[in-house]
Structure formats: structure tokens, C-alpha cells
Design an enzyme around this catalytic site. Structure first.
Site, mmCIF file in Angstrom:
data_model
loop_
_atom_site.group_PDB
_atom_site.id
_atom_site.type_symbol
_atom_site.label_atom_id
_atom_site.label_comp_id
_atom_site.label_asym_id
_atom_site.label_seq_id
_atom_site.Cartn_x
_atom_site.Cartn_y
_atom_site.Cartn_z
ATOM 1 N N LYS A 179 1.712 -2.738 6.170
ATOM 2 C CA LYS A 179 2.202 -2.713 4.939
ATOM 3 C C LYS A 179 3.543 -2.281 4.653
ATOM 4 O O LYS A 179 4.200 -2.720 3.664
ATOM 5 C CB LYS A 179 1.344 -1.742 4.200
ATOM 6 C CG LYS A 179 -0.240 -2.345 4.122
ATOM 7 C CD LYS A 179 -0.498 -3.671 3.267
ATOM 8 C CE LYS A 179 -1.883 -4.049 3.013
ATOM 9 N NZ LYS A 179 -1.738 -5.248 2.085
ATOM 10 N N TYR A 183 -2.146 -0.446 10.064
ATOM 11 C CA TYR A 183 -2.122 -0.702 8.920
ATOM 12 C C TYR A 183 -0.691 -0.240 7.968
ATOM 13 O O TYR A 183 -0.227 -1.251 7.314
ATOM 14 C CB TYR A 183 -3.325 -0.032 8.110
ATOM 15 C CG TYR A 183 -3.422 -0.206 6.790
ATOM 16 C CD1 TYR A 183 -3.957 -1.623 6.256
ATOM 17 C CD2 TYR A 183 -3.300 0.591 5.660
ATOM 18 C CE1 TYR A 183 -4.234 -1.740 5.145
ATOM 19 C CE2 TYR A 183 -3.540 0.171 4.213
ATOM 20 C CZ TYR A 183 -4.092 -0.875 4.031
ATOM 21 O OH TYR A 183 -4.158 -1.459 2.770
ATOM 22 N N SER A 233 0.789 -1.073 -0.023
ATOM 23 C CA SER A 233 -0.051 -0.127 0.146
ATOM 24 C C SER A 233 0.932 1.320 -0.041
ATOM 25 O O SER A 233 2.083 1.170 0.401
ATOM 26 C CB SER A 233 -0.910 -0.018 1.267
ATOM 27 O OG SER A 233 -1.457 1.120 1.523
ATOM 28 N N ALA A 254 2.150 -0.114 9.492
ATOM 29 C CA ALA A 254 3.369 -0.955 10.154
ATOM 30 C C ALA A 254 3.090 -2.380 9.444
ATOM 31 O O ALA A 254 4.193 -3.037 8.878
ATOM 32 C CB ALA A 254 3.017 -1.123 11.631
ATOM 33 N N ILE A 295 -8.219 2.880 -3.468
ATOM 34 C CA ILE A 295 -8.883 2.184 -4.531
ATOM 35 C C ILE A 295 -10.389 2.040 -4.174
ATOM 36 O O ILE A 295 -10.746 1.562 -2.835
ATOM 37 C CB ILE A 295 -8.139 0.692 -4.663
ATOM 38 C CG1 ILE A 295 -6.703 1.053 -5.105
ATOM 39 C CG2 ILE A 295 -8.772 -0.207 -5.693
ATOM 40 C CD1 ILE A 295 -6.521 1.799 -6.199
#
Length: 249
Positions: free
Chosen positions: A158, A154, A141, A156, A187
Site C-alpha cells: 500500500k 501489506y 490504506s 509495503a 473498514i
């Protein structure tokens, strides 16, 4: 295009969003696709659509955060479809939270699915990819390569996917397995419903999250994954491809 004719592809998270779009795209280019998802009914629907469009697919329930589930899933899919040539780690979860209010169980689950799950699938897949010029595409991401507010867990997870991708690319460079990642921004997928803004979120900080171009589509990300996974990208490994409307430019 038939860039995956004769190849077997594994796509986790294939029940919806980017995973579903990726499974459909690879199947449209000739791959036999193992549609893997913890939501078995959703995986079955994706596989059924592929079959209706004259493709080849099987549906497999798997919790990517569970080592036993991952191992048994690979045993089954190899038995039904054959050893994989391409593995796409798309399964993921996330949520916004003020860091001071982030519960440990939420932190643990996000890292378990996004990072540990990616590792477990790679670990299970690698023995089959060796000697086949196989490759892995991990979905990271833009939150894994830059800061994003209200997203400590999130980011951490990714960021770990990015580091894992590069580590595996280096380790398997001499053994013929390519490992790359794509890093989407905003997205338009069902997963976005999980990202409800926390109370008191700063509008100024949120400008770091969404591109002025708006949201991308799962099909756009799937097209990039298909390129990275195909033989045309044979000289590409250890790379992280941003597809985020310029957020990380």
C-alpha cells in the site's frame, strides 16, 4: 446527485466490500459501471443489483495481477460500455503475519494484487483516459502511510500504491488525467476476515490498527471516492485522502 451521468466507470474488486459499495454509489449517480472482480459470480451480482435499480452495468472477470487478463478485460469492457472516464482500483488482499514467519509466496501475492495489479490497471486505462479529462482513484490504506504491526507485506504494497499514485499524478499533470488515492483505516468488509491475528500478537501494538471510533463502513469510503472522482474535484490530483477514524491524525 448525478455527477457521473454520461460517464463510464471501472471498479475493480467490485464483488464485495469497498469495491461493491463504490460500484453501487457511482451507478446511483449516473455512471455506467464495469464491475470487475476475480470472483466473477460476485461481480455479476453487483452488476445485477445496479440493473435492478435502473442503472447500467456489466460484469467482467479479471485477475488484476495477470497482465493478459487485464488487457483482455479492458478490450471487452470498452467494447461493451465504451472508454472509461473514471477508474477505481479497489481490488486488494492482505493478511497479518510475524515478519519472521512471512512466507515469500504470501509476500509476492500481496504485492502482485495490491501494487502490481494497480499498476497494470492504470497502464491499461491511461490510453482511454487521455483526452477525456479522465481520472484514477486508487485505494491505498493508512498502512501505506504509517507503520502497522504484523503487516510488512501489506504496508509495503500500500505504500507502493501511494508512491505510484503520486508518480502518475506528476507524469500526467499536463495531459489532463487526475490520479488520487484514498487511504482507509479499519473498514467493516469481508476482507477483514483475512486479517487473523498471529499467535502472540501484542495488544499494545494493536492499538495502532483500530480507531477508538471503531470501524468505518464501505459506503463511507465509497462516498469519498465518488467525490474524488467527480468533476467537483477537478483541482485535486496527487492527493492521498485518509479516512481512518483519526489513526493518522
Amino acid at each position: 446527485m448525478e455527477r457521473f451521468t454520461g460517464k463510464v466507470a471501472v471498479v475493480t474488486g467490485s464483488g464485495s466490500g469497498i469495491g461493491r459499495a463504490t460500484a453501487l454509489r457511482l451507478a446511483s449517480e449516473g455512471a455506467a459501471v464495469a464491475c470487475v472482480d476475480v470472483a466473477e459470480e460476485a461481480a455479476v451480482k453487483t452488476a445485477a443489483q445496479i440493473s435492478e435499480e435502473a442503472g447500467s452495468a456489466g460484469a467482467f472477470r479479471c485477475d488484476v495481477a495477470d497482465p493478459g487478463s487485464v488487457r483482455s478485460t479492458f478490450d471487452r469492457l470498452v467494447g461493451e460500455l465504451g472508454p472509461p472516464d473514471v477508474v477505481c482500483n479497489v481490488a486488494g488482499i492482505g493478511a497479518f503475519a510475524h515478519t519472521l514467519e512471512q512466507r515469500l509466496e504470501g509476500w509476492d501475492r500481496i504485492l502482485a494484487v495490491n501494487l502490481t495489479g494497480t499498476f497494470l490497471v492504470c497502464q491499461a486505462a491511461l490510453p482511454h483516459l487521455l483526452g477525456r479529462d479522465g481520472n484514477i482513484v486508487n485505494v491505498a490504506s493508512n498502512a501505506g502511510i504509517k507503520g502497522q504491526p504484523y503487516s510488512a507485506a501489506y504496508c509495503a504494497s500500500k505504500g507502493g500504491v501511494v508512491a505510484l499514485t503520486r508518480a502518475l499524478a506528476c507524469e500526467y499533470l499536463e495531459r489532463g488525467v487526475r490520479v488520487n488515492a484514498v487511504a482507509p483505516g479499519g473498514i467493516d468488509t469481508p476482507m477483514h476476515a483475512q486479517f487473523a491475528l498471529p499467535e502472540g500478537a501484542s495488544p499494545k501494538l494493536l492499538g495502532r490498527v483500530v480507531s477508538p471510533m471503531g470501524f468505518g463502513t464501505p459506503e463511507e469510503v465509497a462516498a469519498l471516492i465518488a467525490y474524488v472522482a467527480c468533476d467537483e474535484a477537478r483541482y485535486v490530483t496527487g492527493s492521498v485522502f485518509s479516512i481512518d477514524g483519526g489513526i493518522t491524525a
